[in-house]
Design an enzyme around this catalytic site. Sequence first.
Site, PDB file in Angstrom:
ATOM      1  N   ASP A 139       0.760  -1.129   0.019  1.00 34.74           N
ATOM      2  CA  ASP A 139      -0.018  -0.036   0.258  1.00 34.74           C
ATOM      3  C   ASP A 139       0.873   1.397   0.096  1.00 34.74           C
ATOM      4  O   ASP A 139       1.396   1.596   0.980  1.00 34.74           O
ATOM      5  CB  ASP A 139      -0.944   0.108   1.191  1.00 34.74           C
ATOM      6  CG  ASP A 139      -2.066   1.001   1.191  1.00 34.74           C
ATOM      7  OD1 ASP A 139      -1.966   1.834   0.360  1.00 34.74           O
ATOM      8  OD2 ASP A 139      -2.798   1.091   2.096  1.00 34.74           O
ATOM      9  N   GLU A 157      -1.191  -0.429  -4.253  1.00 36.97           N
ATOM     10  CA  GLU A 157      -2.482   0.214  -3.774  1.00 36.97           C
ATOM     11  C   GLU A 157      -2.089   1.728  -3.856  1.00 36.97           C
ATOM     12  O   GLU A 157      -1.241   2.088  -3.096  1.00 36.97           O
ATOM     13  CB  GLU A 157      -2.823  -0.565  -2.702  1.00 36.97           C
ATOM     14  CG  GLU A 157      -4.202   0.381  -2.160  1.00 36.97           C
ATOM     15  CD  GLU A 157      -4.844  -0.416  -0.866  1.00 36.97           C
ATOM     16  OE1 GLU A 157      -5.403   0.584  -0.101  1.00 36.97           O
ATOM     17  OE2 GLU A 157      -4.167  -1.504  -0.434  1.00 36.97           O
ATOM     18  N   GLU A 216     -10.261   3.765  -2.262  1.00 32.34           N
ATOM     19  CA  GLU A 216     -10.827   4.002  -0.839  1.00 32.34           C
ATOM     20  C   GLU A 216     -11.254   5.088  -0.605  1.00 32.34           C
ATOM     21  O   GLU A 216     -12.059   5.296   0.427  1.00 32.34           O
ATOM     22  CB  GLU A 216      -9.645   3.346   0.222  1.00 32.34           C
ATOM     23  CG  GLU A 216      -8.517   4.208   0.310  1.00 32.34           C
ATOM     24  CD  GLU A 216      -7.589   3.589   1.246  1.00 32.34           C
ATOM     25  OE1 GLU A 216      -7.335   4.352   2.126  1.00 32.34           O
ATOM     26  OE2 GLU A 216      -6.984   2.891   1.030  1.00 32.34           O
ATOM     27  N   HIS A 260      -0.375   4.212  -0.193  1.00 31.92           N
ATOM     28  CA  HIS A 260      -1.179   5.033   0.663  1.00 31.92           C
ATOM     29  C   HIS A 260      -1.260   6.477   0.278  1.00 31.92           C
ATOM     30  O   HIS A 260      -1.557   7.046   1.211  1.00 31.92           O
ATOM     31  CB  HIS A 260      -0.562   4.781   2.180  1.00 31.92           C
ATOM     32  CG  HIS A 260      -1.695   4.821   3.152  1.00 31.92           C
ATOM     33  ND1 HIS A 260      -1.959   6.051   4.158  1.00 31.92           N
ATOM     34  CD2 HIS A 260      -2.488   4.069   3.668  1.00 31.92           C
ATOM     35  CE1 HIS A 260      -2.916   6.077   4.782  1.00 31.92           C
ATOM     36  NE2 HIS A 260      -3.451   4.365   4.674  1.00 31.92           N
ATOM     37  N   ASP A 313     -15.102   1.271  -0.572  1.00 30.98           N
ATOM     38  CA  ASP A 313     -15.346   1.230   1.174  1.00 30.98           C
ATOM     39  C   ASP A 313     -16.629   1.403   1.434  1.00 30.98           C
ATOM     40  O   ASP A 313     -17.427   2.535   1.128  1.00 30.98           O
ATOM     41  CB  ASP A 313     -14.536   2.079   1.959  1.00 30.98           C
ATOM     42  CG  ASP A 313     -14.528   2.009   3.188  1.00 30.98           C
ATOM     43  OD1 ASP A 313     -15.686   1.767   3.705  1.00 30.98           O
ATOM     44  OD2 ASP A 313     -13.339   2.430   3.964  1.00 30.98           O
ATOM     45  N   HIS A 325     -12.056  -2.141   0.438  1.00 35.64           N
ATOM     46  CA  HIS A 325     -11.425  -1.448   1.598  1.00 35.64           C
ATOM     47  C   HIS A 325     -12.279  -1.543   2.918  1.00 35.64           C
ATOM     48  O   HIS A 325     -13.371  -1.309   2.795  1.00 35.64           O
ATOM     49  CB  HIS A 325     -11.362   0.001   1.321  1.00 35.64           C
ATOM     50  CG  HIS A 325     -10.536   0.804   2.295  1.00 35.64           C
ATOM     51  ND1 HIS A 325     -11.254   1.570   3.167  1.00 35.64           N
ATOM     52  CD2 HIS A 325      -9.227   0.868   2.567  1.00 35.64           C
ATOM     53  CE1 HIS A 325     -10.146   2.582   3.935  1.00 35.64           C
ATOM     54  NE2 HIS A 325      -8.926   1.793   3.739  1.00 35.64           N
TER      55      HIS A 325
END
Length: 381
Positions: free
Chosen positions: A182, A208, A234, A184, A257, A284
């Site tokens: 990730d 990700e 997400e 992020h 999500d 997510h």
Amino acid sequence: MKISNITVYKVKPRWIFVKISTDEGIDGWGEMISGTKTETVVAGAYEIGKRLIGRNPFEIERLFQEMHRSFFRGGPINGTIVSGLEMALWDIKGKAFNVPVYELLGGAARDKIKVYSWIGGDRPSEVVEQAQDRFDRGFTAVKMNATEELHYIDSYEKVDEVVERVASIRERFGDKMAIGVDFHGRVHKPMAKVLAKALEPYHPMFLEEVVLPENEEHFKEVANSVSVPLATGERLYTRWQFKNIFKQGAIDIIQPDVALCGGILETRKIAAMAEAYDMAVAPHAPYGPIALAATLQVDACTPNVFIQEQSLGIHYNKGFDLLDFVKNKEIFQYQDGFVDLPDKPGLGLIMDEDKIKEIAQEGLVWTNPQWKNYDGTIAEW
């Protein structure tokens, strides 16, 4: 049946639970995300929730349209409020008909759901030891944050540290352990290309959020430079925000999500759009038990879901964990890296409301971490 009341609980470590009550005694539970400003979300939940009083909880699509189409649409605050209320409506409907929610969305498309486990923490470390622990418990897939703070242009020393962590897991397990990495959104475009290319030889399951979603035009550039599947989603809400991702064709895995994108049915619609583009789904779900239970309902009836994030033991769960507020703890029991389909009505949860009330009295103060680069500029968390 009519909606009679809305109750919101702020619960440690970072969860917002909402309960919708009805005049026939059937309650539904939902969850909202607190990292986007807890008090604002709670106030908005009561403000929007008032519109539902006296309404038929079965009319989920109608109520979603009314909550979402409020001139100024979307955004993380409104998105998570609508999502939490929507999943509570599904919980009511499933309980009223005495079936899991996925039975109302076409029925099961699978026998079980594969899950992965988080390792490494916010500032990734000790990944081999934690990966071994997960492997010993039957998991065959893990996910880790790639890096700490990373400037627009940063040192190859930091890149090497990321590679060493991923390589150490690959060396221990070979390809028996799938590794999600990730980024992020902490990595800007110049370093994203470098880091993705450096990780490619170690066969990541996916990379990700290689850049932030507002820089989505750069997904194509990274996708063209590596053969690793790319994932994102997400921070996106409703199917409209996913349209460009689908049209661009650079992303291989979407990660909506259920507690942000609009709820259970909206997540199912987004996944169906992805299926038409031959894209995989890995929802997510790093938050609390209600959001995860709602996500499992979507997973059960969605054929292009290939793996599910789950947050039992995640590094953010300080003091309390998913099972602390749930009476039927078997719902999140993992066997050989899989979880069974939920079999109880609604979302499948029996919530411990007495415990929730007790902990909610302690209050909740949570904001996402705020990081800085070595020169004092703001770093993406």
